[in-house]
Design an enzyme around this catalytic site. Structure first.
Site, PDB file in Angstrom:
ATOM      1  N   ALA A  29       0.803  -1.228   0.000  1.00  0.00           N
ATOM      2  CA  ALA A  29       0.000   0.000   0.000  1.00  0.00           C
ATOM      3  C   ALA A  29       0.838   1.280   0.000  1.00  0.00           C
ATOM      4  CB  ALA A  29      -0.926  -0.004   1.205  1.00  0.00           C
ATOM      5  N   THR A  33       0.187   5.424  -1.557  1.00  0.00           N
ATOM      6  CA  THR A  33      -0.337   6.504  -0.709  1.00  0.00           C
ATOM      7  C   THR A  33      -0.044   7.877  -1.317  1.00  0.00           C
ATOM      8  OG1 THR A  33       1.633   6.272   0.686  1.00  0.00           O
ATOM      9  CG2 THR A  33      -0.376   5.291   1.504  1.00  0.00           C
ATOM     10  N   HIS A 128      -3.482 -10.058  -4.315  1.00  0.00           N
ATOM     11  CA  HIS A 128      -4.771  -9.779  -3.665  1.00  0.00           C
ATOM     12  C   HIS A 128      -5.859  -9.440  -4.691  1.00  0.00           C
ATOM     13  CE1 HIS A 128      -2.600  -8.797   0.391  1.00  0.00           C
ATOM     14  NE2 HIS A 128      -2.629 -10.076   0.127  1.00  0.00           N
ATOM     15  N   CYS A 139     -21.282 -17.906 -11.030  1.00  0.00           N
ATOM     16  CA  CYS A 139     -20.842 -18.516 -12.292  1.00  0.00           C
ATOM     17  C   CYS A 139     -19.411 -18.128 -12.658  1.00  0.00           C
ATOM     18  CB  CYS A 139     -21.784 -18.149 -13.433  1.00  0.00           C
ATOM     19  SG  CYS A 139     -21.639 -16.443 -14.001  1.00  0.00           S
ATOM     20  N   CYS A 170     -28.133 -15.350 -14.575  1.00  0.00           N
ATOM     21  CA  CYS A 170     -27.504 -16.110 -13.474  1.00  0.00           C
ATOM     22  C   CYS A 170     -27.986 -15.618 -12.112  1.00  0.00           C
ATOM     23  CB  CYS A 170     -25.982 -15.985 -13.596  1.00  0.00           C
ATOM     24  SG  CYS A 170     -25.082 -16.342 -12.095  1.00  0.00           S
ATOM     25  N   THR A 208       5.645  -1.924   1.838  1.00  0.00           N
ATOM     26  CA  THR A 208       4.907  -2.979   2.540  1.00  0.00           C
ATOM     27  C   THR A 208       5.507  -3.164   3.929  1.00  0.00           C
ATOM     28  OG1 THR A 208       4.467  -5.371   2.620  1.00  0.00           O
ATOM     29  CG2 THR A 208       6.265  -4.662   1.180  1.00  0.00           C
ATOM     30  N   SER A 209       4.648  -3.363   4.913  1.00  0.00           N
ATOM     31  CA  SER A 209       5.126  -3.548   6.282  1.00  0.00           C
ATOM     32  C   SER A 209       5.666  -4.960   6.488  1.00  0.00           C
ATOM     33  CB  SER A 209       3.993  -3.277   7.275  1.00  0.00           C
ATOM     34  OG  SER A 209       2.928  -4.164   7.008  1.00  0.00           O
TER      35      SER A 209
HETATM   36 ZN   LIG Z   1     -23.082 -15.261 -12.646  1.00  0.00          ZN
END
Ligand SMILES: [Zn+2]
Length: 262
Positions: A29, A33, A128, A139, A170, A208-209
């Site tokens: 992060a 910033t 992430h 789906c 869906c 990053t920490s």
């Molecule tokens: Zn779907």
């Protein structure tokens, strides 16, 4: 860190990068910033100031509670990410790639700013996920986040999947293509990141920490395979002891200095 010791750390990091041919970068992060995207986990982070905010990113609440989903969609609609531009820190990693040194860019960020800065998407591993894509939880259909946000903006506060399956929509719950609390990371992404780190000369950890696994675990993997570790962050990290050099400071200020001319 005093100005003089920071200058020495910058020189040392630059010397290390100058001598190697393969670098893996790991970003968190802190690199975003300076682009106006708050660090949710940092000392001034949203979660630190409001513990209830964490509920909004827990998949269990998201699935079971329509009110949480409506709140999260409003947050996404108004996220600072849509206005954010890459900063000098992101661009420094593009420059490292232009020098032919950056092999892989592993990021904990979901903001997509490395791609916007011009980093080669095929070198980026977003462990992430990304908030620039949406995914149906039933789906698996993916669509650009902006398409779903346009529906939210038109008044559909809890959009559901419109993918046709056997002629019927869906109807599944749509989420961002990110890893929430309570969800596992993508095994293949982690394996790819670990393999890149095993082959690298340098692991450059930025913003990053190094407190969240498995990303933090890349540091000991680098060390045990003989790679040098360079840490660039606004504050000390959990892994400083394993680093060849730690540069404390504003990332958009110091990263270009480290990468420049390496
Ligand atoms: Zn779907």
């Amino acid at each position: 860190m005093s100005g003089a010791s920071r200058d020495m750390a910058i020189d040392k990091a630059r010397d290390i990068l100058a001598e190697v041919s393969r670098v893996v970068a790991l970003t968190g992060a802190g690199i975003s910033t300076d682009s106006g995207i708050p660090d949710f986990r940092g000392p001034q982070g949203v979660w630190t100031r409001d513990p209830n905010a964490e509920k909004l990113s827990d998949i269990r609440y998201y699935i079971s509670d329509e009110h949480i989903r409506r709140k999260v969609w409003q947050d996404r609609l108004h996220s600072p990410v849509w206005q954010a531009a890459p900063n000098a820190g992101h661009k420094a990693l593009v420059s490292l790639e232009m020098q032919g040194k950056l092999d892989t860019l592993v990021t904990q960020n979901i903001d997509g700013l490395h791609q916007l800065a011009g980093s080669d998407p095929s070198r980026i591993i977003e462990i992430h996920g990304t908030m620039r894509e949406a995914v149906c939880m039933s789906c698996g259909a993916r669509s650009p986040m902006q398409e779903i946000l346009a529906r939210v903006e038109r008044g559909d506060g809890d959009p559901h999947c419109e993918q046709l399956i056997d002629g019927r929509a869906c109807g599944g719950i749509i989420d961002a293509a990110t890893i929430s609390f309570g969800q596992n990371l993508v095994e293949e992404d982690i394996r790819r990141a670990e393999n890149a780190v095993r082959m690298t000369d340098v692991l450059l950890a930025v913003g990053t920490s190094l407190a969240v696994y498995p990303a933090a675990g890349l540091v000991p993997i680098a060390r045990s395979n003989g790679a040098a570790v360079i840490i660039v962050n606004g504050a000390p990290t959990e892994m400083d002891d394993l680093a060849e050099v730690v540069v404390l400071g504003s990332i958009s200020d110091v990263l270009p200095l480290i990468v420049e001319g390496s």
